[in-house]
Design a protein around this motif. Structure first.
Motif, PDB file in Angstrom:
ATOM      1  N   PRO A  75     -10.063   9.526   0.865  1.00 24.07           N
ATOM      2  CA  PRO A  75     -11.028   9.668   1.964  1.00 24.07           C
ATOM      3  C   PRO A  75     -11.739  11.019   1.937  1.00 24.07           C
ATOM      4  O   PRO A  75     -11.226  11.985   1.374  1.00 24.07           O
ATOM      5  CB  PRO A  75     -10.153   9.544   3.212  1.00 24.07           C
ATOM      6  CG  PRO A  75      -8.809  10.002   2.774  1.00 24.07           C
ATOM      7  CD  PRO A  75      -8.674   9.623   1.336  1.00 24.07           C
TER       8      PRO A  75
ATOM      9  N   VAL B 222      -2.582  -1.164  -3.183  1.00 24.78           N
ATOM     10  CA  VAL B 222      -3.615  -0.199  -2.790  1.00 24.78           C
ATOM     11  C   VAL B 222      -2.967   1.189  -2.759  1.00 24.78           C
ATOM     12  O   VAL B 222      -2.011   1.419  -2.020  1.00 24.78           O
ATOM     13  CB  VAL B 222      -4.237  -0.537  -1.416  1.00 24.78           C
ATOM     14  CG1 VAL B 222      -5.154   0.585  -0.945  1.00 24.78           C
ATOM     15  CG2 VAL B 222      -5.022  -1.829  -1.501  1.00 24.78           C
TER      16      VAL B 222
ATOM     17  N   GLY C  89      -3.481   5.131  -2.038  1.00 26.26           N
ATOM     18  CA  GLY C  89      -4.341   6.102  -1.367  1.00 26.26           C
ATOM     19  C   GLY C  89      -3.845   7.513  -1.603  1.00 26.26           C
ATOM     20  O   GLY C  89      -2.638   7.749  -1.694  1.00 26.26           O
TER      21      GLY C  89
ATOM     22  N   ALA D 182      -9.062   4.267   5.647  1.00 21.24           N
ATOM     23  CA  ALA D 182      -9.749   3.911   4.394  1.00 21.24           C
ATOM     24  C   ALA D 182      -8.957   2.878   3.595  1.00 21.24           C
ATOM     25  O   ALA D 182      -9.525   1.976   2.970  1.00 21.24           O
ATOM     26  CB  ALA D 182      -9.990   5.165   3.560  1.00 21.24           C
ATOM     27  N   MET D 183      -7.634   2.977   3.636  1.00 19.69           N
ATOM     28  CA  MET D 183      -6.786   2.032   2.911  1.00 19.69           C
ATOM     29  C   MET D 183      -6.842   0.652   3.547  1.00 19.69           C
ATOM     30  O   MET D 183      -6.838  -0.363   2.861  1.00 19.69           O
ATOM     31  CB  MET D 183      -5.339   2.547   2.852  1.00 19.69           C
ATOM     32  CG  MET D 183      -5.179   3.729   1.915  1.00 19.69           C
ATOM     33  SD  MET D 183      -3.547   4.482   2.027  1.00 19.69           S
ATOM     34  CE  MET D 183      -2.574   3.272   1.140  1.00 19.69           C
ATOM     35  N   LYS D 184      -6.923   0.627   4.853  1.00 21.04           N
ATOM     36  CA  LYS D 184      -7.027  -0.656   5.578  1.00 21.04           C
ATOM     37  C   LYS D 184      -8.321  -1.353   5.168  1.00 21.04           C
ATOM     38  O   LYS D 184      -8.352  -2.561   4.912  1.00 21.04           O
ATOM     39  CB  LYS D 184      -7.001  -0.367   7.094  1.00 21.04           C
ATOM     40  CG  LYS D 184      -7.110  -1.604   7.964  1.00 21.04           C
ATOM     41  CD  LYS D 184      -5.863  -2.467   7.875  1.00 21.04           C
ATOM     42  CE  LYS D 184      -6.119  -3.782   8.601  1.00 21.04           C
ATOM     43  NZ  LYS D 184      -4.934  -4.554   8.827  1.00 21.04           N
ATOM     44  N   LYS D 185      -9.389  -0.578   5.096  1.00 22.89           N
ATOM     45  CA  LYS D 185     -10.691  -1.095   4.696  1.00 22.89           C
ATOM     46  C   LYS D 185     -10.629  -1.668   3.268  1.00 22.89           C
ATOM     47  O   LYS D 185     -11.163  -2.723   2.975  1.00 22.89           O
ATOM     48  CB  LYS D 185     -11.708   0.072   4.758  1.00 22.89           C
ATOM     49  CG  LYS D 185     -13.096  -0.337   5.183  1.00 22.89           C
ATOM     50  CD  LYS D 185     -13.918   0.904   5.422  1.00 22.89           C
ATOM     51  CE  LYS D 185     -15.407   0.563   5.421  1.00 22.89           C
ATOM     52  NZ  LYS D 185     -16.198   1.771   5.576  1.00 22.89           N
ATOM     53  N   GLU D 186      -9.954  -0.928   2.403  1.00 22.04           N
ATOM     54  CA  GLU D 186      -9.807  -1.313   0.984  1.00 22.04           C
ATOM     55  C   GLU D 186      -9.054  -2.639   0.869  1.00 22.04           C
ATOM     56  O   GLU D 186      -9.383  -3.478   0.036  1.00 22.04           O
ATOM     57  CB  GLU D 186      -9.066  -0.200   0.228  1.00 22.04           C
ATOM     58  CG  GLU D 186      -8.887  -0.425  -1.246  1.00 22.04           C
ATOM     59  CD  GLU D 186     -10.166  -0.320  -2.073  1.00 22.04           C
ATOM     60  OE1 GLU D 186     -10.174  -0.836  -3.185  1.00 22.04           O
ATOM     61  OE2 GLU D 186     -11.155   0.258  -1.592  1.00 22.04           O
ATOM     62  N   LEU D 187      -8.058  -2.842   1.705  1.00 23.50           N
ATOM     63  CA  LEU D 187      -7.270  -4.079   1.693  1.00 23.50           C
ATOM     64  C   LEU D 187      -8.110  -5.279   2.108  1.00 23.50           C
ATOM     65  O   LEU D 187      -7.912  -6.376   1.662  1.00 23.50           O
ATOM     66  CB  LEU D 187      -6.073  -3.957   2.641  1.00 23.50           C
ATOM     67  CG  LEU D 187      -4.770  -3.437   2.042  1.00 23.50           C
ATOM     68  CD1 LEU D 187      -3.735  -3.280   3.130  1.00 23.50           C
ATOM     69  CD2 LEU D 187      -4.207  -4.370   0.989  1.00 23.50           C
TER      70      LEU D 187
ATOM     71  N   ALA E  37       0.838  -1.205   0.000  1.00 22.57           N
ATOM     72  CA  ALA E  37       0.000   0.000   0.000  1.00 22.57           C
ATOM     73  C   ALA E  37       0.872   1.254   0.000  1.00 22.57           C
ATOM     74  O   ALA E  37       1.980   1.256   0.549  1.00 22.57           O
ATOM     75  CB  ALA E  37      -0.914  -0.008   1.220  1.00 22.57           C
TER      76      ALA E  37
ATOM     77  N   ASP F 145      -6.968   4.271  -5.506  1.00 21.43           N
ATOM     78  CA  ASP F 145      -8.060   3.380  -5.092  1.00 21.43           C
ATOM     79  C   ASP F 145      -8.874   4.023  -3.982  1.00 21.43           C
ATOM     80  O   ASP F 145     -10.055   3.728  -3.815  1.00 21.43           O
ATOM     81  CB  ASP F 145      -7.481   2.052  -4.560  1.00 21.43           C
ATOM     82  CG  ASP F 145      -6.604   1.370  -5.599  1.00 21.43           C
ATOM     83  OD1 ASP F 145      -7.147   1.010  -6.652  1.00 21.43           O
ATOM     84  OD2 ASP F 145      -5.382   1.225  -5.373  1.00 21.43           O
ATOM     85  N   VAL F 146      -8.215   4.882  -3.223  1.00 22.49           N
ATOM     86  CA  VAL F 146      -8.846   5.462  -2.034  1.00 22.49           C
ATOM     87  C   VAL F 146      -8.560   6.959  -1.947  1.00 22.49           C
ATOM     88  O   VAL F 146      -7.411   7.372  -1.999  1.00 22.49           O
ATOM     89  CB  VAL F 146      -8.276   4.783  -0.751  1.00 22.49           C
ATOM     90  CG1 VAL F 146      -8.853   5.426   0.500  1.00 22.49           C
ATOM     91  CG2 VAL F 146      -8.532   3.289  -0.742  1.00 22.49           C
TER      92      VAL F 146
END
Length: 263
Positions: free
Chosen positions: A247, A224, A226, A258-263, A191, A244-245
């Motif tokens: 926020p 990912v 961000g 938000a990146m954690k969620k995307e992963l 990421a 990808d992200v």
């Protein structure tokens, strides 16, 4: 049972943010790899003293800070009596801040309720203030890389704008930057947190130096990516990379969450 791999996150913020950024990354379950792609350096131009005088004399109707760094680098240049007079005068002025971090920095020095435009960008400030700045004087303290759209937009709305550059940004050169690009190409980074357009440019510049300007885009498409804010997202797009992200809240923590969620 195989052990779950901790995702590796590239943090490329300036040195002064390192400790805080790494702590946030770990809190959200990332393993941070740190390589600053931006260096902040204080700057004092011929517009600085007049900018400070106008605020202290009360001739600036509005004062705009586009980043927390803008505030820090402004105050760093002032002697104690001037600093006190400057902050006291700011309290009587309409102070505009881009984003929650800038707002927090202002609250810290006693500016209770700075105005935050709904859209945290230069365009957002112009849109929010256009109907009220005609005939008014606006002081603006920011980096030497600030977008012209802010000054041009406010002037079109009838304001007189005075700008001072209180710091500049450069791209640091070193082994950590080279190592990050190499690890990226080897697929070891999951990421990437891009927090400004200048950071994107720094990252791409280092990739190009290694002859990997094109390859790095393909590598990033498998990770990912961000970005804080639409301008950063647009800069990535210009370099052939999709974020990808992005926020809704323009803070580093919101980005990592938000990146954690995307992963």
């Amino acid at each position: 049972m195989t052990e779950k791999k901790i995702p590796v996150l590239a943090i490329m913020r300036p040195e002064s943010y390192r400790e805080k950024s790494e702590a946030i990354a770990r809190d959200y379950g990332f393993e941070p790899v740190y390589a600053p792609m931006i260096r902040l350096e204080g700057l004092k131009d011929e517009g600085f003293e007049p900018f400070v005088r106008r605020v202290i004399d009360g001739t600036s109707d509005y004062v705009v800070f586009t980043s927390a760094n803008g505030i820090t680098f402004t105050l760093d240049k002032l002697t104690e009596p001037d600093k006190e007079a400057f902050i006291t005068a700011l309290k009587k002025t309409r102070v505009i801040a881009i984003g929650p971090n800038t707002e927090k920095e202002l609250v810290k020095i006693g500016i209770e309720k700075p105005f935050l435009p709904g859209d945290y960008s230069s365009e957002g400030i112009v849109e929010a203030l256009c109907s009220e700045v005609k005939g008014k004087t606006v002081g603006l303290a920011r980096s030497a890389f600030g977008a012209k759209v802010l000054i041009e937009g406010l002037e079109q709305c009838g304001a007189t704008v005075y700008e001072t550059h209180v710091y500049t940004l450069s791209i640091p050169e070193g082994t950590v930057q080279k190592e990050l690009i190499e690890r990226t190409l080897a697929g070891e980074v999951d990421a990437f947190a891009f927090t400004s357009s200048m950071m994107v440019k720094g990252f791409m510049k280092h990739a190009e130096k290694l002859g990997a300007g094109e390859t790095i885009k393909e590598t990033l498409s498998g990770a990912v990516v961000g970005a804080i804010g639409t301008p950063t997202g647009n800069t990535l797009k210009k370099h052939g990379v999709n974020a990808d992200v992005i926020p809704e809240e323009f803070t580093f923590e919101a980005l990592i969450k938000a990146m954690k969620k995307e992963l």
